[in-house]
Enzyme design. Structure first.
Site, mmCIF file in Angstrom:
data_model
loop_
_atom_site.group_PDB
_atom_site.id
_atom_site.type_symbol
_atom_site.label_atom_id
_atom_site.label_comp_id
_atom_site.label_asym_id
_atom_site.label_seq_id
_atom_site.Cartn_x
_atom_site.Cartn_y
_atom_site.Cartn_z
ATOM 1 N N LYS A 77 0.884 -1.175 0.000
ATOM 2 C CA LYS A 77 0.000 0.000 0.000
ATOM 3 C C LYS A 77 0.920 1.223 0.000
ATOM 4 O O LYS A 77 1.463 1.613 1.028
ATOM 5 C CB LYS A 77 -0.883 -0.025 1.252
ATOM 6 N N GLU A 91 -0.344 7.734 -0.176
ATOM 7 C CA GLU A 91 -1.333 8.394 -1.033
ATOM 8 C C GLU A 91 -0.768 9.655 -1.701
ATOM 9 O O GLU A 91 -1.207 10.065 -2.763
ATOM 10 C CB GLU A 91 -2.614 8.717 -0.247
ATOM 11 N N GLY A 142 2.091 4.023 13.653
ATOM 12 C CA GLY A 142 2.741 2.792 14.113
ATOM 13 C C GLY A 142 2.025 2.211 15.334
ATOM 14 O O GLY A 142 1.826 1.001 15.442
ATOM 15 N N GLU A 191 9.088 1.013 11.462
ATOM 16 C CA GLU A 191 10.163 2.005 11.311
ATOM 17 C C GLU A 191 9.509 3.353 11.497
ATOM 18 O O GLU A 191 8.807 3.831 10.593
ATOM 19 C CB GLU A 191 10.769 1.921 9.908
ATOM 20 N N CYS A 196 13.353 10.411 8.412
ATOM 21 C CA CYS A 196 13.038 9.973 9.781
ATOM 22 C C CYS A 196 14.261 10.104 10.688
ATOM 23 O O CYS A 196 14.133 10.333 11.877
ATOM 24 C CB CYS A 196 12.475 8.559 9.784
ATOM 25 N N GLU A 219 9.166 15.544 16.493
ATOM 26 C CA GLU A 219 9.643 15.381 15.123
ATOM 27 C C GLU A 219 8.924 16.392 14.227
ATOM 28 O O GLU A 219 7.694 16.429 14.191
ATOM 29 C CB GLU A 219 9.356 13.963 14.637
#
Ligand code: ADP
Length: 483
Positions: free
Chosen positions: A176, A179, A234, A251, A285, A385
């Site tokens: 997947k 998008e 996650g 991850e 990341c 983040e």
């Protein structure tokens, strides 16, 4: 021209069953460049069934000889090389990253297939000694149908590192893609089928997280989910996977420390610290977004970093001179701008780069590189983040102090250390609770070495042999020999 993308399920290219589509935008201009199927549970279900059949019926993908599986991956590497310029341009157009960086990504994609193609014939078990009366045989087997849910910052590379490892292990796969950037992921089945992959082994279904990603995670027919994305998603995935006790590899995010000691090679440390948070627009990341600088060189280093930020050239990702493109989407731009507004309240703005002046780019989602100075580790911009080109600079004095501050964050993905003192470098590297430490460098993630996070940066490892292990089960066959 607006391209019409389709799902790839069991070989043919298909629409979503309900005909729904969503728009894919060029982030440098805001223009629609493609539409893709807005897939829902029934589409996802069909893709899972195809992967299930390819795995279960006669075990024909896992039962395909290893050397044939390996050859398919090696041929895929060659095809990626052949198509590299086209793929790099597509990636830059869709994600906004500068073309030079997109070329590097595609070269890594090719190498990923080459590396795991080599592994297909080298997955082996063990024969542990259990005494003279028995023989223990430990074999490695594919975990089954694997699902990959991937993010938009390295669209094809994130997908390739999961797909290549899974196929080498003998798993079948449903991908997947993100998008925001589905274009290059839909090239993967073309590349692999040209390389000889049978239909049904790799299926790609586009759509949104809650409608196309969630049913993949919930399905009892999927054995494993490999996810790369935000910490919040996650957590949702891990909760949902608990219902079926699925294996998960996660991850997630980071707020990686980048530590500059006064005895470092000054120019290399300044350039590396900037690249660590400005490459890929900071949409990394492992971005070294918390920059700790030893007080003795703090003013000089900050001035040099500010100079670097001002020289970053924002522009059209497809132009060779561009060193920073737009952020991937309007939402991401707005999110990063919110953090910059917070930074203005919390810390001192030390530098900000220039927006592009080209009127063709006036609708693009550009955010210039931004440096906040004189910060402390407890500020919002030092804890959360941001996923954009925003550096937070924090002064320090003692080694113990900087280790404590670097570890004082919920994430633990990566860290960079800049020093000429090898003892100090290794001592600090060992004290940091992170999955990757760079010494006198930044952001390297070689395909051969494990990648993943401590703490809330994730679970499991990708890349290297560890990345393969995550797609394998271990079976013990115990043979009684005695009496
Ligand atoms: P990012 O901040 O990189 O967009 P996300 O974690 O939001 O990270 O998205 C990463 C991937 O996870 C995307 O492919 C997205 O569609 C998917 N996703 C988002 N929400 C869910 C969910 N509830 N279940 C499964 N997948 C999801």
């Amino acid at each position: 021209m607006v391209e019409t993308l389709r799902n790839h399920i069991d070989g043919p290219w298909e629409e979503a069953a309900d005909g729904g589509r969503f728009e894919v935008v060029n982030p440098a201009t805001g223009e629609v460049i493609a539409t893709a199927p807005d897939s829902k549970a029934p589409d996802v279900e069909r893709a899972i069934d195809a992967a299930r059949r390819a795995f279960d019926e006669g075990m024909w993908w896992p039962g395909t000889p290893e050397r044939e599986r390996g050859r398919i991956l090696l041929r895929a590497a060659e095809i990626v090389h052949r198509e590299s310029e086209r793929l790099a341009r597509m990636e830059a157009l869709d994600s906004g990253k500068p073309i030079a960086e997109a070329r590097d990504d595609i070269a890594e994609v090719a190498y990923c297939f080459e590396y795991y193609g080599g592994w297909a014939t080298k997955i082996r078990g063990d024969v542990p000694p259990v005494g003279p009366e028995a023989l223990s045989i430990v074999v490695k087997e594919p975990v089954g149908v694997a699902a990959g849910i991937t993010p938009w910052n390295y669209p094809l590379l994130q997908a390739a590192q999961k797909v290549a490892a899974a196929l080498a292990a003998g798993c079948t796969f449903v991908l997947k893609p993100p998008e925001q950037t589905p274009l290059t992921c839909l090239e993967l089945p073309k590349i692999l089928e040209e390389a000889g992959l049978p239909p049904g082994v790799l299926n790609v279904v586009t759509g949104f997280g809650e409608t196309a990603g969630a049913p993949l995670v919930a399905s009892p027919k999927v054995d494993k989910v490999s996810f790369t994305g935000s910490k919040e998603v996650g957590q949702i995935i891990m909760r949902s996977a608990a219902d079926t006790l699925k294996r998960v590899t996660l991850e997630l995010g980071g707020k990686s420390p980048n530590i500059v000691f006064a005895d470092a090679d000054f120019a290399a440390a300044v350039e590396g610290s900037c690249n660590g948070v400005f490459w890929n627009q900071g949409e990394i990341c492992s971005a070294g977004s918390r920059v700790f600088v030893e007080r003795r060189i703090y003013d000089d280093a900050l001035a040099a970093m500010a100079e670097h930020a001002r020289k970053v050239r924002l522009g059209d990702p497809l132009e060779e001179a561009t060193t920073m493109g737009p952020l991937v989407s309007r939402e991401q731009r707005d999110r990063v701008e919110r953090y910059i507004a917070i930074g203005m309240e919390e810390a001192r703005l030390a530098a900000q780069g220039e927006r592009p002046t080209d009127p063709r780019l006036s609708g693009g989602y550009f955010v210039p590189p931004t440096i906040f100075a004189d910060a402390t580790n407890d500020l919002t911009i030092a804890r959360e983040e941001i996923f954009g080109p925003v550096m937070t600079v924090i002064p320090f004095t003692e080694v113990e102090e900087v280790v404590r501050l670097a570890n004082d964050n919920e994430y633990g993905l990566a860290a960079a250390i800049w020093t000429r003192d090898i003892t100090k470098a290794i001592t600090v590297a060992r004290a940091l609770r992170v999955g990757t430490v760079w010494i006198n460098g930044t952001q390297a993630a070689p395909v051969e070495a494990p990648w993943g996070g401590y703490k809330r940066s994730g679970i499991g490892r990708e890349l290297g042999e560890a990345g393969l292990e995550d797609f394998l089960e271990t079976k013990h066959v115990y043979v009684e020999l005695g009496g």
